[in-house]
Design a protein around this motif. Structure first.
Motif, PDB file in Angstrom:
ATOM      1  N   GLY A 119     -31.852 -14.888  -1.049  1.00 12.83           N
ATOM      2  CA  GLY A 119     -30.897 -15.182  -1.892  1.00 12.83           C
ATOM      3  C   GLY A 119     -29.534 -16.231  -0.627  1.00 12.83           C
ATOM      4  O   GLY A 119     -29.044 -16.978  -0.693  1.00 12.83           O
ATOM      5  N   SER A 137     -35.158  -9.163 -10.680  1.00 10.07           N
ATOM      6  CA  SER A 137     -34.934  -7.534 -10.031  1.00 10.07           C
ATOM      7  C   SER A 137     -34.122  -6.348 -11.105  1.00 10.07           C
ATOM      8  O   SER A 137     -34.320  -5.322 -11.806  1.00 10.07           O
ATOM      9  CB  SER A 137     -33.981  -7.188  -8.624  1.00 10.07           C
ATOM     10  N   LEU A 153     -32.195 -14.404  -9.802  1.00 10.94           N
ATOM     11  CA  LEU A 153     -32.727 -13.529  -9.027  1.00 10.94           C
ATOM     12  C   LEU A 153     -33.086 -12.439 -10.115  1.00 10.94           C
ATOM     13  O   LEU A 153     -33.826 -11.467  -9.276  1.00 10.94           O
ATOM     14  CB  LEU A 153     -33.345 -13.318  -7.681  1.00 10.94           C
ATOM     15  N   ILE A 175     -23.720 -13.118  -5.151  1.00  9.98           N
ATOM     16  CA  ILE A 175     -23.645 -12.238  -6.297  1.00  9.98           C
ATOM     17  C   ILE A 175     -24.551 -10.344  -4.936  1.00  9.98           C
ATOM     18  O   ILE A 175     -25.445 -10.956  -4.817  1.00  9.98           O
ATOM     19  CB  ILE A 175     -23.946 -12.558  -7.508  1.00  9.98           C
ATOM     20  N   SER A 176     -23.244  -9.847  -5.401  1.00 11.43           N
ATOM     21  CA  SER A 176     -23.822  -8.035  -4.308  1.00 11.43           C
ATOM     22  C   SER A 176     -23.317  -7.069  -5.049  1.00 11.43           C
ATOM     23  O   SER A 176     -23.165  -7.135  -5.837  1.00 11.43           O
ATOM     24  CB  SER A 176     -24.217  -8.562  -2.846  1.00 11.43           C
ATOM     25  N   GLY A 179     -31.001 -10.137   4.186  1.00 12.95           N
ATOM     26  CA  GLY A 179     -32.303 -10.936   4.368  1.00 12.95           C
ATOM     27  C   GLY A 179     -33.964 -10.252   4.766  1.00 12.95           C
ATOM     28  O   GLY A 179     -34.298  -9.183   3.633  1.00 12.95           O
ATOM     29  N   THR A 211     -39.168 -21.299  -2.558  1.00  6.91           N
ATOM     30  CA  THR A 211     -38.715 -20.645  -3.275  1.00  6.91           C
ATOM     31  C   THR A 211     -37.352 -21.403  -3.956  1.00  6.91           C
ATOM     32  O   THR A 211     -37.322 -21.369  -5.032  1.00  6.91           O
ATOM     33  CB  THR A 211     -39.099 -19.405  -3.413  1.00  6.91           C
ATOM     34  N   GLY A 240     -34.024 -11.992   0.430  1.00  6.14           N
ATOM     35  CA  GLY A 240     -34.437 -12.664   1.308  1.00  6.14           C
ATOM     36  C   GLY A 240     -34.287 -14.494   0.832  1.00  6.14           C
ATOM     37  O   GLY A 240     -33.399 -15.188   1.300  1.00  6.14           O
ATOM     38  N   ALA A 282     -36.347 -17.237 -10.350  1.00 10.74           N
ATOM     39  CA  ALA A 282     -36.928 -17.467  -9.246  1.00 10.74           C
ATOM     40  C   ALA A 282     -37.966 -15.413  -9.373  1.00 10.74           C
ATOM     41  O   ALA A 282     -38.898 -15.065  -8.447  1.00 10.74           O
ATOM     42  CB  ALA A 282     -37.174 -17.308  -7.834  1.00 10.74           C
ATOM     43  N   LYS A 340     -22.606  -5.714   2.308  1.00  7.71           N
ATOM     44  CA  LYS A 340     -22.873  -7.084   2.455  1.00  7.71           C
ATOM     45  C   LYS A 340     -21.973  -8.627   2.506  1.00  7.71           C
ATOM     46  O   LYS A 340     -22.504  -9.721   2.599  1.00  7.71           O
ATOM     47  CB  LYS A 340     -23.204  -7.052   1.495  1.00  7.71           C
ATOM     48  N   PHE A 368     -38.151  -0.735   2.111  1.00  8.75           N
ATOM     49  CA  PHE A 368     -37.879  -1.681   1.603  1.00  8.75           C
ATOM     50  C   PHE A 368     -37.496  -1.719  -0.131  1.00  8.75           C
ATOM     51  O   PHE A 368     -36.099  -1.874  -0.451  1.00  8.75           O
ATOM     52  CB  PHE A 368     -38.932  -2.380   1.174  1.00  8.75           C
TER      53      PHE A 368
END
Ligand SMILES: NC(=O)c1ccc[n+]([C@@H]2O[C@H](COP(=O)([O-])OP(=O)(O)OC[C@H]3O[C@@H](n4cnc5c(N)ncnc54)[C@H](OP(=O)(O)O)[C@@H]3O)[C@@H](O)[C@H]2O)c1
Length: 387
Positions: free
Chosen positions: A197, A291, A259, A214-215, A363, A171, A195, A288, A219, A353
């Motif tokens: 990203g 969220s 995402l 971007i997070s 990840g 993807t 995953g 894709a 992280k 999750f």
């Protein structure tokens, strides 16, 4: 298939709904390989967001109704009970007609797609193992021989290999190829810690492009170690143009890999349209995942006057899977494995999750059959969380 038991352990999805729809059974019939297929004894299967979305029925394509199955063709391919789990690693234990017995014993990684045809360059109706057919949250799975790629000589462990699965990597790669990302370009990535990203960051570097992530907090160091040039904490941003300019040193953002969707789309488009006369190519955005929300108001005059190119991405092509498997074998892509859970504890994995992730989560989570846990799962168990 002489030594293969007639029944196996598997997690069955019984219908749309919460995690109670996932039932662990040890008496599920072991599949048989059809012509052109191999039977794989599963040692590790990565978890993907799509497992939760399919379970909850969160794939609207006509309106934003709450329970909608993923369906790309005239008739639905999801039926219940279904074994989920797309990114499978294991060993061939039996072969169907037309497949060489030399494959038996081979360790491999599955290209998770159920392709509609043999075309190498296009995949118009994406479907996958774990949705249209049974997947890898089980002890055995039957899959096309040509999609189970030999990873015998790859240095990664089985759980690490599963973390490099195609659901994220193909993807991510198709997002980049759709937007014609090339060496020297500067790419902004939302949802960068997940995953897809973390795959995007690595693939940008492999293509010679510079990724900016971007997070959320905690992280940054992990994302930089993977290749991010800098990391923007999305929870602290009030003005996206200045936040991106500060993080990138003011470079032109050539393309956005998104995402998140939702309310982040418009600010990310605006970041690309700020200096049109200095750009070398059209602003491009691949999306894709969503969220942050499936629905956003978009000013279409902005899209066509600035000639923004939008690419919807779902999975990718056979050729892209082949290329990725080659890079994985060569060690050009590094697994980003956060931790493992035993198959019987998939409920705990789903909860972790969805809402219990550690602040430094990066990840993938990988699910290991209980019978394989000591060898393939236990070394990566999350302290105090998984068994
Ligand atoms: N189209 C396809 O073929 C395809 C294939 C695979 C995945 N997907 C989709 O792509 C998306 C990402 O998948 P994934 O497996 O990478 O998921 P993931 O591992 O859960 O990562 C998603 C990341 O998005 C960020 N995020 C979560 N909520 C957000 C919000 N409200 N605003 C901005 N960022 C947010 C989080 O990172 P931070 O908190 O660090 O920002 C999270 O780590 C999902 O929607 C998934 O369903 C689509």
């Amino acid at each position: 298939m002489t030594d293969t038991p007639t029944t196996m352990a598997a997690m069955l999805l019984q219908g749309h709904g919460d995690i109670e729809q996932l039932i662990y059974r040890t008496d599920v019939p072991t599949p048989s390989p059809n012509t052109g297929e191999v039977l794989v004894k599963v040692s590790a299967t990565a978890k993907n967001n799509t497992d939760r979305k399919v379970r909850e029925g969160l794939y609207p394509t006509q309106d934003n109704s709450t329970v909608t199955s993923f369906q790309m063709t005239e008739s639905p391919t999801l039926s219940f009970p279904r074994i989920q789990g797309a990114d499978v690693v294991g060993r061939v234990v039996a072969v169907g007609k037309g497949v060489s017995t030399e494959r038996i014993g081979q360790r491999g990684l599955l290209d998770f797609n159920i392709y509609a045809d043999q075309r190498d360059d296009i995949n118009l109706t994406p479907d996958y193992f774990g949705h249209g057919r049974d997947g890898g949250f089980a002890e055995y799975i039957a899959v096309p021989a040509d999609q189970f790629y030999d990873m015998s000589d790859c240095p990664y462990s089985d759980a690490e290999l599963a973390a490099l699965g195609m659901c994220s990597y193909q993807t991510a790669y198709h997002m980049l190829t759709s937007a014609r990302v090339k060496a020297g370009e500067h790419i902004l990535i939302s949802g960068a810690s997940g995953g897809v990203g973390t795959a995007l960051i690595q693939l940008c570097r492999l293509l010679g492009a510079t990724p900016y992530a971007i997070s959320s907090p905690g992280k940054s160091e992990g994302l930089k170690a993977l290749g991010a040039a800098s990391v923007i904490d999305r929870t602290q941003v009030s003005d996206w143009r200045s936040a991106v300019a500060k993080a990138t040193g003011g470079v032109i953002i050539d393309a956005v890999m998104d995402l998140a969707g939702g309310s982040m789309i418009n600010p990310l488009l605006d970041v690309m349209t700020e200096h049109m006369s200095q750009r070398k190519d059209y602003p491009r955005l691949s999306i894709a995942g969503a969220s942050a929300g499936n629905v956003t108001d978009i000013l279409w005059t902005k899209i066509y006057l600035y000639q923004i190119q939008l690419f919807g991405v779902s999975h990718g092509t056979r050729a892209e899977a082949r290329q990725l498997m080659h890079w994985i074998r060569q060690g050009d892509l590094k697994p980003v494995l956060h931790g493992t859970f035993p198959l019987s504890e998939l409920h705990a994995a789903e909860r972790y999750f969805a809402s219990g992730r550690a602040q430094d989560y990066l990840g993938k989570l990988v699910i290991v059959p209980d019978s394989e846990w000591q060898q393939h799962g236990a070394p990566y168990a999350i302290q105090g969380v998984s068994a």
